[in-house]
Every structure is written in structure tokens, then in C-alpha cells.
Design a protein around this motif. Structure first.
Motif, PDB file in Angstrom:
ATOM      1  N   THR A  10       0.805  -1.186  -0.070  1.00 17.38           N
ATOM      2  CA  THR A  10       0.029   0.015  -0.006  1.00 17.38           C
ATOM      3  C   THR A  10       0.980   1.279  -0.026  1.00 17.38           C
ATOM      4  O   THR A  10       2.269   1.109   0.098  1.00 17.38           O
ATOM      5  CB  THR A  10      -0.912   0.035   1.348  1.00 17.38           C
ATOM      6  N   LYS A  11       0.496   2.316  -0.113  1.00 11.46           N
ATOM      7  CA  LYS A  11       1.056   3.642   0.100  1.00 11.46           C
ATOM      8  C   LYS A  11       1.941   3.600   1.328  1.00 11.46           C
ATOM      9  O   LYS A  11       3.000   4.016   1.087  1.00 11.46           O
ATOM     10  CB  LYS A  11       0.294   4.863  -0.172  1.00 11.46           C
ATOM     11  N   ASN A  12       1.537   3.340   2.501  1.00 10.54           N
ATOM     12  CA  ASN A  12       1.911   3.508   3.754  1.00 10.54           C
ATOM     13  C   ASN A  12       3.320   2.388   3.756  1.00 10.54           C
ATOM     14  O   ASN A  12       4.226   2.658   4.292  1.00 10.54           O
ATOM     15  CB  ASN A  12       1.031   3.112   4.857  1.00 10.54           C
ATOM     16  N   ASP A  13       3.155   1.255   3.079  1.00 11.92           N
ATOM     17  CA  ASP A  13       3.923   0.150   3.032  1.00 11.92           C
ATOM     18  C   ASP A  13       4.964   0.714   2.354  1.00 11.92           C
ATOM     19  O   ASP A  13       6.498   0.575   2.819  1.00 11.92           O
ATOM     20  CB  ASP A  13       3.490  -0.912   2.555  1.00 11.92           C
ATOM     21  N   MET A  14       4.916   1.382   1.124  1.00 10.93           N
ATOM     22  CA  MET A  14       5.924   1.961   0.120  1.00 10.93           C
ATOM     23  C   MET A  14       6.734   3.023   0.906  1.00 10.93           C
ATOM     24  O   MET A  14       7.998   2.964   0.838  1.00 10.93           O
ATOM     25  CB  MET A  14       5.405   2.325  -1.086  1.00 10.93           C
ATOM     26  N   ASP A  98     -11.078   1.464  -8.897  1.00  7.34           N
ATOM     27  CA  ASP A  98     -12.086   1.391  -7.926  1.00  7.34           C
ATOM     28  C   ASP A  98     -11.866   0.766  -6.740  1.00  7.34           C
ATOM     29  O   ASP A  98     -13.027   0.402  -5.813  1.00  7.34           O
ATOM     30  CB  ASP A  98     -13.309   0.413  -8.665  1.00  7.34           C
ATOM     31  N   GLU A  99     -10.633   0.684  -6.458  1.00  5.35           N
ATOM     32  CA  GLU A  99     -10.036   0.326  -5.024  1.00  5.35           C
ATOM     33  C   GLU A  99     -10.250  -1.176  -4.641  1.00  5.35           C
ATOM     34  O   GLU A  99     -10.574  -1.483  -3.554  1.00  5.35           O
ATOM     35  CB  GLU A  99     -10.430   1.364  -3.950  1.00  5.35           C
ATOM     36  N   GLU A 100     -10.790  -2.124  -5.751  1.00 10.21           N
ATOM     37  CA  GLU A 100     -11.233  -3.308  -5.148  1.00 10.21           C
ATOM     38  C   GLU A 100     -10.021  -4.273  -5.314  1.00 10.21           C
ATOM     39  O   GLU A 100     -10.053  -5.339  -4.787  1.00 10.21           O
ATOM     40  CB  GLU A 100     -12.440  -3.822  -6.058  1.00 10.21           C
ATOM     41  N   CYS A 101      -9.027  -3.894  -6.017  1.00 11.09           N
ATOM     42  CA  CYS A 101      -7.994  -4.684  -6.138  1.00 11.09           C
ATOM     43  C   CYS A 101      -6.570  -3.845  -5.838  1.00 11.09           C
ATOM     44  O   CYS A 101      -6.274  -2.828  -6.101  1.00 11.09           O
ATOM     45  CB  CYS A 101      -7.735  -4.996  -7.675  1.00 11.09           C
ATOM     46  N   LEU A 102      -5.580  -4.841  -5.342  1.00  8.57           N
ATOM     47  CA  LEU A 102      -4.442  -4.436  -5.228  1.00  8.57           C
ATOM     48  C   LEU A 102      -3.378  -5.055  -6.305  1.00  8.57           C
ATOM     49  O   LEU A 102      -3.417  -6.234  -6.140  1.00  8.57           O
ATOM     50  CB  LEU A 102      -3.767  -4.738  -3.743  1.00  8.57           C
ATOM     51  N   ILE A 103      -2.682  -4.033  -6.982  1.00  7.80           N
ATOM     52  CA  ILE A 103      -2.109  -4.601  -8.087  1.00  7.80           C
ATOM     53  C   ILE A 103      -0.582  -4.481  -7.723  1.00  7.80           C
ATOM     54  O   ILE A 103      -0.104  -3.685  -7.024  1.00  7.80           O
ATOM     55  CB  ILE A 103      -2.261  -3.625  -9.401  1.00  7.80           C
ATOM     56  N   LYS A 129      13.074  -7.545   5.461  1.00 15.26           N
ATOM     57  CA  LYS A 129      12.747  -7.036   6.890  1.00 15.26           C
ATOM     58  C   LYS A 129      11.259  -6.535   7.298  1.00 15.26           C
ATOM     59  O   LYS A 129      10.846  -6.715   8.262  1.00 15.26           O
ATOM     60  CB  LYS A 129      13.680  -5.806   7.334  1.00 15.26           C
ATOM     61  N   CYS A 130      10.761  -5.911   6.060  1.00 19.46           N
ATOM     62  CA  CYS A 130       9.503  -5.093   6.229  1.00 19.46           C
ATOM     63  C   CYS A 130       8.386  -5.785   5.755  1.00 19.46           C
ATOM     64  O   CYS A 130       7.176  -5.343   6.021  1.00 19.46           O
ATOM     65  CB  CYS A 130       9.389  -3.908   5.458  1.00 19.46           C
ATOM     66  N   CYS A 131       8.725  -6.834   5.017  1.00 21.95           N
ATOM     67  CA  CYS A 131       7.465  -7.582   4.408  1.00 21.95           C
ATOM     68  C   CYS A 131       7.418  -9.262   5.039  1.00 21.95           C
ATOM     69  O   CYS A 131       8.645  -9.592   5.174  1.00 21.95           O
ATOM     70  CB  CYS A 131       7.646  -7.394   3.013  1.00 21.95           C
ATOM     71  N   LYS A 132       6.504  -9.490   4.454  1.00 19.61           N
ATOM     72  CA  LYS A 132       5.858 -11.005   4.759  1.00 19.61           C
ATOM     73  C   LYS A 132       6.554 -11.668   3.315  1.00 19.61           C
ATOM     74  O   LYS A 132       5.874 -10.967   2.175  1.00 19.61           O
ATOM     75  CB  LYS A 132       4.818 -11.479   5.061  1.00 19.61           C
ATOM     76  N   CYS A 133       7.098 -12.786   3.089  1.00 18.76           N
ATOM     77  CA  CYS A 133       7.601 -13.336   2.059  1.00 18.76           C
ATOM     78  C   CYS A 133       6.794 -14.581   1.906  1.00 18.76           C
ATOM     79  O   CYS A 133       6.730 -15.487   2.487  1.00 18.76           O
ATOM     80  CB  CYS A 133       8.925 -13.638   1.860  1.00 18.76           C
ATOM     81  N   VAL A 134       5.931 -14.851   0.506  1.00 17.46           N
ATOM     82  CA  VAL A 134       4.845 -15.842   0.521  1.00 17.46           C
ATOM     83  C   VAL A 134       5.351 -16.541  -1.038  1.00 17.46           C
ATOM     84  O   VAL A 134       4.966 -15.497  -1.835  1.00 17.46           O
ATOM     85  CB  VAL A 134       3.666 -15.448   0.558  1.00 17.46           C
ATOM     86  N   ARG A 135       5.759 -17.425  -1.264  1.00 17.95           N
ATOM     87  CA  ARG A 135       6.158 -18.160  -2.461  1.00 17.95           C
ATOM     88  C   ARG A 135       7.010 -17.030  -3.322  1.00 17.95           C
ATOM     89  O   ARG A 135       6.738 -16.861  -4.502  1.00 17.95           O
ATOM     90  CB  ARG A 135       4.929 -18.542  -3.137  1.00 17.95           C
ATOM     91  N   GLY A 136       7.912 -16.274  -2.868  1.00 21.13           N
ATOM     92  CA  GLY A 136       8.778 -15.251  -3.467  1.00 21.13           C
ATOM     93  C   GLY A 136       8.165 -14.166  -3.869  1.00 21.13           C
ATOM     94  O   GLY A 136       8.725 -13.086  -4.382  1.00 21.13           O
ATOM     95  N   TRP A 137       7.310 -13.874  -3.415  1.00 22.18           N
ATOM     96  CA  TRP A 137       6.161 -12.486  -3.512  1.00 22.18           C
ATOM     97  C   TRP A 137       6.336 -11.702  -2.137  1.00 22.18           C
ATOM     98  O   TRP A 137       6.068 -12.336  -1.095  1.00 22.18           O
ATOM     99  CB  TRP A 137       4.752 -12.566  -3.848  1.00 22.18           C
ATOM    100  N   TYR A 138       7.035 -10.648  -2.093  1.00 21.53           N
ATOM    101  CA  TYR A 138       6.788  -9.747  -0.917  1.00 21.53           C
ATOM    102  C   TYR A 138       5.557  -9.152  -0.641  1.00 21.53           C
ATOM    103  O   TYR A 138       5.170  -8.241  -1.507  1.00 21.53           O
ATOM    104  CB  TYR A 138       7.994  -8.685  -0.741  1.00 21.53           C
ATOM    105  N   ILE A 139       4.872  -8.991   0.734  1.00 23.17           N
ATOM    106  CA  ILE A 139       3.587  -8.649   0.876  1.00 23.17           C
ATOM    107  C   ILE A 139       3.767  -7.654   2.163  1.00 23.17           C
ATOM    108  O   ILE A 139       4.603  -7.890   3.317  1.00 23.17           O
ATOM    109  CB  ILE A 139       2.599  -9.703   1.286  1.00 23.17           C
ATOM    110  N   GLY A 140       3.561  -6.418   1.755  1.00 22.68           N
ATOM    111  CA  GLY A 140       3.691  -5.208   3.223  1.00 22.68           C
ATOM    112  C   GLY A 140       2.954  -5.599   4.121  1.00 22.68           C
ATOM    113  O   GLY A 140       1.870  -6.256   4.170  1.00 22.68           O
ATOM    114  N   ASN A 141       3.281  -5.106   5.318  1.00 22.56           N
ATOM    115  CA  ASN A 141       2.525  -4.877   6.436  1.00 22.56           C
ATOM    116  C   ASN A 141       0.978  -4.725   6.497  1.00 22.56           C
ATOM    117  O   ASN A 141       0.027  -5.483   6.691  1.00 22.56           O
ATOM    118  CB  ASN A 141       2.990  -4.489   7.703  1.00 22.56           C
ATOM    119  N   ALA A 143      -0.616  -4.270   3.563  1.00 24.83           N
ATOM    120  CA  ALA A 143      -1.316  -5.172   2.444  1.00 24.83           C
ATOM    121  C   ALA A 143      -1.521  -6.363   2.957  1.00 24.83           C
ATOM    122  O   ALA A 143      -2.520  -6.813   2.509  1.00 24.83           O
ATOM    123  CB  ALA A 143      -0.305  -5.211   1.279  1.00 24.83           C
ATOM    124  N   THR A 144      -0.837  -7.093   3.848  1.00 21.32           N
ATOM    125  CA  THR A 144      -1.285  -8.407   4.258  1.00 21.32           C
ATOM    126  C   THR A 144      -2.607  -8.465   5.098  1.00 21.32           C
ATOM    127  O   THR A 144      -3.314  -9.262   5.024  1.00 21.32           O
ATOM    128  CB  THR A 144      -0.213  -8.744   5.305  1.00 21.32           C
TER     129      THR A 144
END
Length: 167
Positions: A10-14, A98-103, A129-141, A143-144
């Protein structure tokens, strides 16, 4: 070293990621918008300066593109395409109109040189350090927390949901 890093933020994650990233690299950076349709150059010195950060006006990934490079390196524009070897490519993650999806977004190293390697190594360290890693994709806090609430888009909003990222 990974040459491409895929992420959902998300914006805050970035903002959190870039603040930590700027502390890790040994030089000041700038972020340059890539507009292949013109020779105009838009330069930003902070992630917060990017227009509509966290929102993507298209429904596809890689619709907004930037390069991250040392602030003292000249920007090269050849044939309406940016040609900078000592940088990394950055495509931000963001919500669909439409804010329904996170790209998803990505970082990519285009050329192996000391500066690009330092940038990519620092970004990789921050994401670990800042994200969760799931199958090689990093997910911000932040966004999680959207898991099960928003679609996580890997290609485009109009693609079937079977192409979406799932936890």
C-alpha cells in the motif's frame, strides 16, 4: 542476487520501505518517471513526491514506471526511452481505480554494475525486513491485512481470478 523482486504494498508500506531503503544506500537517490512517449523528465527525491502514490490509474501491473538512481548521475534519454545502466527499475504497487484490487509492483535490475547491485541489495534487505514473503512475493504489512478483502492482481484486473495471487 535476485534480478527481479515482485511485491504487493500500500502507499504506507511503500513509504516505510523507501525510508528504510534510503538509510541503507551509501548515496542520495532520485526517482525518475519513465515516459516513453516524450522526452520530458520528471524527477522526484522522495517516494512521497510521486503523483497518486498507492493508486494506479490503469488496471494492469507495470503501468507506471520509474528508475531509481544516484542523484549525481546524469539521466540519459535516447530515442524517447530512458537508457540508464546504473539504476534499478521500479513499478509501484497500488489500488485499481475502483479500489477493489491491489495490483503488484516490482523492482528489477537491468544491468549488473556496482551501483545497480548496491541498490538492489539494499532493496532486497529492506523487503525481507519489512514484508512477509509468500512463495517469492513480498507482501507489505498493511497489504497483508487486506488478505481476503481485496483481490491481489498479478497480471490485470480484467484477467480471471485464477491468476490472482492467493496466500
Amino acid at each position: 542476487m535476485r534480478k527481479r523482486i515482485l511485491f504487493f504494498t500500500t502507499k504506507n508500506d511503500m513509504i516505510a520501505i523507501f525510508n528504510m531503503f534510503c538509510e541503507l544506500v551509501s548515496f542520495e537517490i532520485r526517482i525518475v518517471a519513465i515516459n516513453e512517449m516524450s522526452n520530458s523528465i520528471n524527477v522526484y527525491y522522495s517516494i512521497e513526491e510521486l503523483p497518486h502514490l498507492g493508486q494506479l490509474h490503469s488496471n494492469n501491473h507495470c503501468s507506471e514506471n520509474y528508475i531509481i538512481l544516484k542523484s549525481d548521475i546524469p539521466i540519459e534519454v535516447n530515442n524517447n526511452i530512458f537508457d540508464n545502466r546504473t539504476c534499478i527499475f521500479f513499478s509501484p504497487s497500488g489500488f485499481s481505480p475502483d479500489e477493489e484490487c491491489l495490483i503488484h509492483g516490482q523492482f528489477a535490475m537491468m544491468d549488473e554494475n556496482d551501483t545497480s547491485k548496491e541498490l538492489m541489495k539494499a532493496m532486497n534487505k529492506v523487503l525481507k525486513k519489512c514484508c512477509k514473503c509468500v512463495r517469492g512475493w513480498y507482501i507489505g504489512n498493511e497489504a497483508t491485512q487486506l488478505q481476503g478483502i481485496k483481490r491481489f492482481i498479478t497480471i490485470g484486473v480484467n484477467e480471471p481470478p485464477e491468476y490472482d495471487f492467493t496466500f
